[in-house]
Scaffold this active site. Structure first.
Site, PDB file in Angstrom:
ATOM      1  N   ASP A 256       0.411   5.631  -0.915  1.00 13.43           N
ATOM      2  CA  ASP A 256      -0.633   6.723  -1.354  1.00 13.43           C
ATOM      3  C   ASP A 256      -0.079   7.940  -2.057  1.00 13.43           C
ATOM      4  OD1 ASP A 256      -3.511   6.305  -0.742  1.00 13.43           O
ATOM      5  OD2 ASP A 256      -2.723   5.818   1.365  1.00 13.43           O
TER       6      ASP A 256
ATOM      7  N   HIS B 174     -13.480   2.437   2.858  1.00 18.31           N
ATOM      8  CA  HIS B 174     -12.404   3.129   3.455  1.00 18.31           C
ATOM      9  C   HIS B 174     -12.778   3.486   4.901  1.00 18.31           C
ATOM     10  CE1 HIS B 174      -9.615   6.668   4.503  1.00 18.31           C
ATOM     11  NE2 HIS B 174      -8.894   5.402   3.958  1.00 18.31           N
TER      12      HIS B 174
ATOM     13  N   ASP C 268       2.116   2.056   3.746  1.00 19.39           N
ATOM     14  CA  ASP C 268       1.177   3.178   3.862  1.00 19.39           C
ATOM     15  C   ASP C 268       1.659   4.377   3.728  1.00 19.39           C
ATOM     16  OD1 ASP C 268      -1.404   4.239   4.036  1.00 19.39           O
ATOM     17  OD2 ASP C 268      -1.643   3.768   6.067  1.00 19.39           O
TER      18      ASP C 268
ATOM     19  N   HIS D 247       0.862  -1.346  -0.031  1.00 15.88           N
ATOM     20  CA  HIS D 247      -0.126  -0.152   0.020  1.00 15.88           C
ATOM     21  C   HIS D 247       0.704   1.230  -0.047  1.00 15.88           C
ATOM     22  CE1 HIS D 247      -3.952   1.808   0.533  1.00 15.88           C
ATOM     23  NE2 HIS D 247      -3.277   2.807   1.351  1.00 15.88           N
TER      24      HIS D 247
ATOM     25  N   HIS E 227      -9.280  -1.646   6.737  1.00 15.08           N
ATOM     26  CA  HIS E 227     -10.448  -0.640   6.827  1.00 15.08           C
ATOM     27  C   HIS E 227     -11.751  -1.147   6.948  1.00 15.08           C
ATOM     28  CE1 HIS E 227      -8.360   3.168   6.213  1.00 15.08           C
ATOM     29  NE2 HIS E 227      -7.520   2.625   5.197  1.00 15.08           N
TER      30      HIS E 227
ATOM     31  N   GLU F 270      -9.009   2.204  -3.088  1.00 17.24           N
ATOM     32  CA  GLU F 270      -9.063   1.886  -1.617  1.00 17.24           C
ATOM     33  C   GLU F 270     -10.396   2.574  -1.348  1.00 17.24           C
ATOM     34  OE1 GLU F 270      -6.098   4.114   0.628  1.00 17.24           O
ATOM     35  OE2 GLU F 270      -6.401   2.924   2.456  1.00 17.24           O
TER      36      GLU F 270
ATOM     37  N   HIS G 152      -2.892  -3.269   4.402  1.00 16.26           N
ATOM     38  CA  HIS G 152      -1.925  -2.411   5.275  1.00 16.26           C
ATOM     39  C   HIS G 152      -2.673  -2.278   6.591  1.00 16.26           C
ATOM     40  CE1 HIS G 152      -4.860   0.369   3.081  1.00 16.26           C
ATOM     41  NE2 HIS G 152      -4.828   1.391   4.108  1.00 16.26           N
TER      42      HIS G 152
HETATM   43 ZN   LIG Z   1      -5.592   3.169   4.204  1.00 13.63          ZN
END
Ligand SMILES: [Zn+2]
Ligand SMILES: *[C@@H]1O[C@H](CO)[C@@H](O)[C@H](O)[C@H]1NC(C)=O
Ligand SMILES: *[C@@H]1O[C@H](CO)[C@@H](O)[C@H](O)[C@H]1NC(C)=O
Ligand SMILES: *[C@@H]1O[C@H](CO)[C@@H](O)[C@H](O)[C@H]1NC(C)=O
Length: 430
Positions: free
Chosen positions: A52, A179, A315, A50, A225, A152, A246
């Site tokens: 971002d 999420h 993450d 994961h 999540h 996600e 993650h």
């Molecule tokens: Zn996340």
């Protein structure tokens, strides 16, 4: 010395000349250990679950890739130089849009995030967009950084299986079902948003249809999540192994984003994978953490379900604080070094770094192959379940209502259809 040295012996002799070996033999123990990490990670470069970066590209540059050079981006924790330094060979890049877009333009925003990931992974020579196990393997032989796209949050598909299928067509190979908000069909671990509250229905009929369609397509179901109830329901329903891309251990840090031991055991029976998240709040349940505390999560999960169900999902660029010495994607070797120090074997670490993920991806593709005769699912969610004022209820026009002039519930959809036909006409006229 340690058994580690003997394990790496064959590797070393394959790669090093005699003088260099002699030099190493004379080096300090710490140096040898440092070299071993490099050697191990060169042979088994990391697949990270994961990242971002795409979210940061949205926030900082409104996705204008032309304004930066991804080789070096100082404002973020991820760039090509540091991915290379960290021995990251495959990165799952998250196409994430905030829960506030649910019932609004989540689908458009998700498409824009997929677009920016596709652009960065095709416009830079170091990257390569991949969509299958074979392509991951090929990219490693070509010394590329493979990009896998994950979505996600299930709100991104707006409760539509055709939308899910189109994401697949664009290269998406994994999706987390929620999420921090519930969707009309699955439940989040977070109570922050109040959409779609429910009891005892953590994965609705439509939610099960989403899981089935992901199994059919060969898209990895990601449970990070989701609520534990939803995760359990998915584990019972999915034909393929699933992942937490993650998340860390709830026994070590009691945060609802982490996974409790009973759920880890279910994950193992489904041959799934937990990719440990490095966010301080999930590691130490506090604002600060160190590598040793991260390793405690690895040790604990290994004790509960074994090393072959564990991976890494950093993450980076999603979470706000990371442990001392693990602040960006170049720092992964420090973590592997700590695990070596704790007597993790070369085989265990080869699995954590990439083998375990490759095994799950392979099994997901096998289930897809077994289901190849199934037709695309036509399950649709009931409008009442979506409660989305932005959603048009497209039905054939009711002619009686049209000519009687009475307002009725079927008029609004009719007006929508009329509108959809008139707008193009008007735009042709003007
Ligand atoms: Zn996340
Ligand atoms: C990126 O930055 C590093 C460290 O400052 C430097 O060594 C490297 O040459 C830079 N790479 C590019 C492509 O600019
Ligand atoms: C929720 O589900 C459990 C187990 O299936 C059941 O025992 C319980 O009665 C249900 N509660 C409600 C409010 O439906
Ligand atoms: C890591 O942090 C914990 C908790 O603050 C502390 O007890 C431990 O000594 C630290 N370890 C290292 C190696 O710094």
């Amino acid at each position: 010395m340690s058994s580690r040295k003997t394990e790496l012996g064959p590797l070393r002799s394959r790669w090093l000349s005699q003088p260099l070996r002699t030099l190493l033999a004379l080096s300090l123990c710490g140096l040898i250990r440092g070299y071993s990490v490099t050697e191990l990670m060169s042979k088994y470069p990391l697949i990270d679950g994961h990242n971002d970066l795409a979210l940061q590209l949205r926030i900082l540059y409104n996705n204008r890739l032309s304004q930066i050079d991804l080789a070096n981006v100082s404002e973020v924790a991820t760039d090509i130089s540091r991915l290379r330094a960290g021995h990251v060979q495959t990165q799952m890049f998250s196409a994430y849009v905030m829960c506030g877009a649910q019932q609004k333009d989540a689908v458009r925003l998700t498409l824009e995030q997929i677009d920016v990931i596709r652009r960065m992974c095709t416009e830079y020579q170091d990257f390569e967009l991949v969509t299958s196990l074979q392509e991951v393997r090929n990219s490693e032989m070509r010394h590329k950084i493979a990009c896998l796209i994950s979505v996600e949050g299930g709100h991104s598909i707006d409760s539509s299986l055709p939308t899910l299928r189109m994401f697949y067509q664009l290269g998406v190979r994994s999706m987390s079902l929620t999420h921090t908000c519930n969707t009309p069909w699955a439940e989040s671990s977070s109570k922050y948003h109040s959409f779609f509250q429910r009891q005892n229905d953590s994965l609705t009929q439509f939610g099960k249809a989403v899981v089935e369609e992901m199994n059919r397509l060969g898209m990895i179901v990601d449970l990070s999540h989701t609520s534990w109830d939803t995760a359990l329901a998915v584990l019972q329903h999915s034909k393929a192994p699933v992942i937490f891309s993650h998340s860390s251990s709830y026994s070590v840090c009691k945060h609802t984003r982490n996974v409790p031991d009973w759920l880890l055991l279910k994950l193992k029976t489904k041959r799934g994978l937990i990719m440990v998240n490095l966010y301080n709040q999930f590691i130490s349940c506090g604002n600060e953490a160190n590598i040793s505390q991260v390793a405690d999560h690895f040790d604990h999960i290994k004790r509960v379900i074994g090393a072959d169900s564990i991976g890494i999902g950093g993450d980076f660029d999603g979470a706000s604080s990371f442990p001392q010495g693990l602040q960006d994607v170049s720092k992964y070797p420090g973590l592997i070094q700590e695990l070596l120090k704790r007597n993790w074997t070369k085989e265990e670490l080869a699995g954590v770094l990439r083998g375990n993920f490759l095994r799950v991806f392979e099994e997901v593709e096998e289930v897809r192959d077994q289901l190849r005769l199934n037709r695309p699912s036509e399950v649709q969610i009931a409008l009442e379940e979506v409660q989305n004022p932005c959603r048009l209820d497209l039905r054939p026009p009711d002619r009686k209502a049209l000519f009687s002039g009475h307002s009725s519930s079927s008029r609004a959809p009719f007006r929508s259809l009329l509108f959809l036909t008139l707008v193009p006409l008007i735009s042709i006229l003007f």
